[in-house]
Design an enzyme around this catalytic site. Structure first.
Site, PDB file in Angstrom:
ATOM      1  N   ASP A   9      76.904   2.177  24.131  1.00 29.39           N
ATOM      2  CA  ASP A   9      77.332   2.140  25.531  1.00 29.39           C
ATOM      3  C   ASP A   9      76.503   1.089  26.267  1.00 29.39           C
ATOM      4  OD1 ASP A   9      79.009   3.206  27.564  1.00 29.39           O
ATOM      5  OD2 ASP A   9      77.291   4.268  28.402  1.00 29.39           O
ATOM      6  N   ASP A 108      83.255  -1.032  27.756  1.00 30.80           N
ATOM      7  CA  ASP A 108      81.816  -1.176  27.532  1.00 30.80           C
ATOM      8  C   ASP A 108      81.282  -0.149  26.556  1.00 30.80           C
ATOM      9  OD1 ASP A 108      82.161   1.015  29.166  1.00 30.80           O
ATOM     10  OD2 ASP A 108      80.322   0.660  30.302  1.00 30.80           O
ATOM     11  N   GLU A 109      82.147   0.433  25.745  1.00 33.59           N
ATOM     12  CA  GLU A 109      81.628   1.399  24.780  1.00 33.59           C
ATOM     13  C   GLU A 109      82.505   1.490  23.552  1.00 33.59           C
ATOM     14  OE1 GLU A 109      81.855   5.586  25.893  1.00 33.59           O
ATOM     15  OE2 GLU A 109      82.987   4.995  27.657  1.00 33.59           O
TER      16      GLU A 109
END
Length: 358
Positions: A9, A108-109
DNA sequence: TCTGGGGTCCTAGGACCC
DNA sequence: TCTGGGGTCCTAGGACCC
């Protein structure tokens, strides 16, 4: 060698990308949201750690953020394209790690599936690879399934690594509120509370039949398992196939006439249609989402007579739905969603109640 | 204090069929 | 005249995630 799930993350991703291209912002409270104008109706997408120190966080109205922010705070507009580019670089760097399976679950992960005796070593290697490729920092959660890996990441932030497994699940999570579980929001937390369940340990010990009666056969069992930290283990790198696309917009001034509503629906319907048309799949359903002032959200749905690739037909269906809206209430948000047919080879995709894949 | 825009999946209940 | 179970499909809406 054992199988592990790693959850990667990015730390304050959007704010970090902005600081990267404007180094002079480093160390300042940076708040990204809407068009960057804190007097408008919009919410915070991401706040830098410096801004979070003032109590500013994701999802907060920009107007509130502006009130809390110090004089040197910087408000910036959302720039989707820049984040998509950065996201692609992050994922490419992670995909290049040896022997990993990568499943993207957001901008974003992602999850990484690895077989190793040293998951911490792989986690550190992932952090170094991302930093080398993009100058961005990330945190990594290590778990024996996706649920534990995802939750572990929060304990690793920022720039850290944390391992959460069967062994330490109850020691780490047992006394925490059910809300801290991935997939339990405020509504479910409240409904669990009515049955005397406030903590993760209490959820794990709860009677499954009661949970089924309260939440249904699928979600009841899912929440019960969640209490024990159980969840899917398989990391799947199959490219994601979108099921629908939508366009919505919040009006700075509420719409007060049905003529205004009709014209807004038409505009959004065109955009939603074009997003689907770009994928070459026909549209099966149309949904309308409306927020009446001050803050009441409704959705309406309608199945089309048949799959269509005709834009005007889709627009007509959306306008028909709009005819069912309350003409006496002011509208502050409108959205049109187009649900597409699935390609044949995507049928039977595994579904888990852990949602939010983008 | 004022609450975005993009998504996914689940459930209840009614219609309809055998 | 009053009535069964079981299944599938559809609509409408809710909840959650990033």
């Amino acid at each position: 060698m054992a199988d592990w799930v790693l959850h990667v993350d990015m730390d304050q991703f959007i704010a970090a990308v902005e600081v990267l291209r404007r180094p002079e912002l480093a160390g300042l409270p940076v708040i990204v949201g809407g068009r960057g104008d804190p007097t408008e109706r919009a919410v915070v997408s991401t706040a830098s750690y410096e801004a979070r120190a003032f109590g500013i966080g994701s999802g907060m109205p920009l107007k509130i953020a502006a009130r809390k922010a110090p004089d040197d705070a910087v408000f910036l507009p959302v720039d989707h394209e820049a984040y998509a580019v950065a996201s692609g670089e992050v994922m490419a760097a992670l995909r290049a790690l040896p022997e990993v399976v990568l499943e993207v679950i957001g901008w974003d992960e992602c999850f990484l599936g690895v077989t190793t005796d040293d998951p911490e070593g792989v986690a550190r290697a992932a952090q170094e690879a991302v930093l080398a490729a993009t100058d961005l920092h990330c945190s990594v959660g290590i778990g024996d399934n996706k649920v534990r890996a995802k939750i572990a990441t929060e304990f690793g932030k920022p720039r850290g690594v944390f391992r959460l497994t069967e062994e330490n699940w109850f020691a780490v999570m047992g006394d925490r509120p059910t809300r801290d579980l991935w997939g339990v929001g405020s509504k479910v937390q409240k409904r669990l509370g009515k049955h005397g369940i406030a903590t993760v340990r209490e959820l794990a010990a709860a009677d499954e039949q009661m949970l089924i009666a309260e939440f249904g056969p699928r979600m009841g069992v899912w929440y019960h398992e969640l209490g024990s930290g159980h969840g899917p283990r398989v990391v799947d790198d199959t490219p994601w196939v979108a099921r629908s696309h939508s366009r919505e917009t919040t009006f700075q001034q509420n719409l007060t006439t049905s003529a205004q509503v009709q014209s807004a629906v038409r505009e959004l319907a065109v955009q939603a249609f074009d997003d689907c048309a770009a994928e070459g799949r026909p549209i099966m359903r149309v949904h309308l989402k409306v927020r009446y002032a001050p803050f009441e959200t409704r959705t309406l749905g309608r199945k089309l007579a048949g799959p269509t690739e005709d834009r005007e037909e889709f627009i007509e269906e959306a306008l028909t739905l709009a005819g069912a809206l309350d003409p006496d209430r002011e509208v502050r948000l409108l959205g049109v969603r187009a649900e597409m047919s699935m390609p044949d080879d995507a049928d039977g995709l595994e579904r888990t109640p852990v949602r939010g894949r983008i």
